[in-house]
Design a protein around this motif. Sequence first.
Motif, mmCIF file in Angstrom:
data_model
loop_
_atom_site.group_PDB
_atom_site.id
_atom_site.type_symbol
_atom_site.label_atom_id
_atom_site.label_comp_id
_atom_site.label_asym_id
_atom_site.label_seq_id
_atom_site.Cartn_x
_atom_site.Cartn_y
_atom_site.Cartn_z
ATOM 1 N N CYS A 85 0.773 -1.191 0.192
ATOM 2 C CA CYS A 85 -0.053 0.253 -0.156
ATOM 3 C C CYS A 85 1.096 1.111 -0.004
ATOM 4 N N VAL A 86 2.072 1.242 0.810
ATOM 5 C CA VAL A 86 2.856 2.420 0.922
ATOM 6 C C VAL A 86 3.637 2.662 -0.477
ATOM 7 N N GLN A 87 3.922 1.433 -1.164
ATOM 8 C CA GLN A 87 4.399 1.647 -2.666
ATOM 9 C C GLN A 87 3.531 2.307 -3.638
ATOM 10 N N PHE A 88 2.280 1.986 -3.608
ATOM 11 C CA PHE A 88 1.114 2.459 -4.513
ATOM 12 C C PHE A 88 0.851 4.216 -4.046
ATOM 13 N N LEU A 89 0.916 4.258 -2.973
ATOM 14 C CA LEU A 89 0.624 5.600 -2.567
ATOM 15 C C LEU A 89 1.886 6.612 -3.055
ATOM 16 N N LYS A 90 2.964 5.922 -2.756
ATOM 17 C CA LYS A 90 4.100 6.901 -2.919
ATOM 18 C C LYS A 90 4.324 6.959 -4.647
ATOM 19 N N LEU A 91 3.842 6.173 -5.257
ATOM 20 C CA LEU A 91 3.766 5.963 -6.621
ATOM 21 C C LEU A 91 2.721 6.926 -7.226
#
Length: 139
Positions: free
Chosen positions: A7-13
Motif C-alpha cells: 500500500c505504501v508503494q502504491f501511495l508513493k507512486l
Amino acid sequence: MTLPARCVQFLKLHREHQRDRDTAGTAWRHSGHVFITVQGGPIDAINLNRTFTTFLRNGGLRLVRFHHLRHPTATLLLEQGAELVAIKELLAHAHTGVTATVYAHVRLRLQRDATDALSTTLDHDPTDDDPPLAGATVH
C-alpha cells in the motif's frame, strides 16, 4: 498507523504521478496530501463520497458508504488470525468490545470452521488407507 508495504508503494507512486501542479499554475497550494484537488488541497468529504458513488455505479456495484470499506479489511484480518486488539487499534474503536460486537458474525463463522475441522479429524476412520488429517497414533 501502519500500512502494508505494498500500500505504501502504491501511495508513493500515486503521489509521484500527480500532474495537477503543472496544470494548476499559480493556484497550486501544497497540502502534503496524497489525494488532492486540482489545486493541491485536500479532497472534501462530500466530493470524495460523490466520486466514490460514481465509481460504484459505473462499475455496476452495490452502493455503500466509503466508510464501509473498513469492514472487509477487518474481516480479512480476523480470517487471517489477527488479534482483536490490533484490529480495534486499526479501526480506532474505543474498546475491543465494540470490535467484537461488530464482527461477531465473522468470529462465529471462524469458530464453526474450526469446529468442523476438528469434527473431520475426529470422524476419521482408522481403517482408511489415508492418514488422519492431524494428530498422532495412540498405542
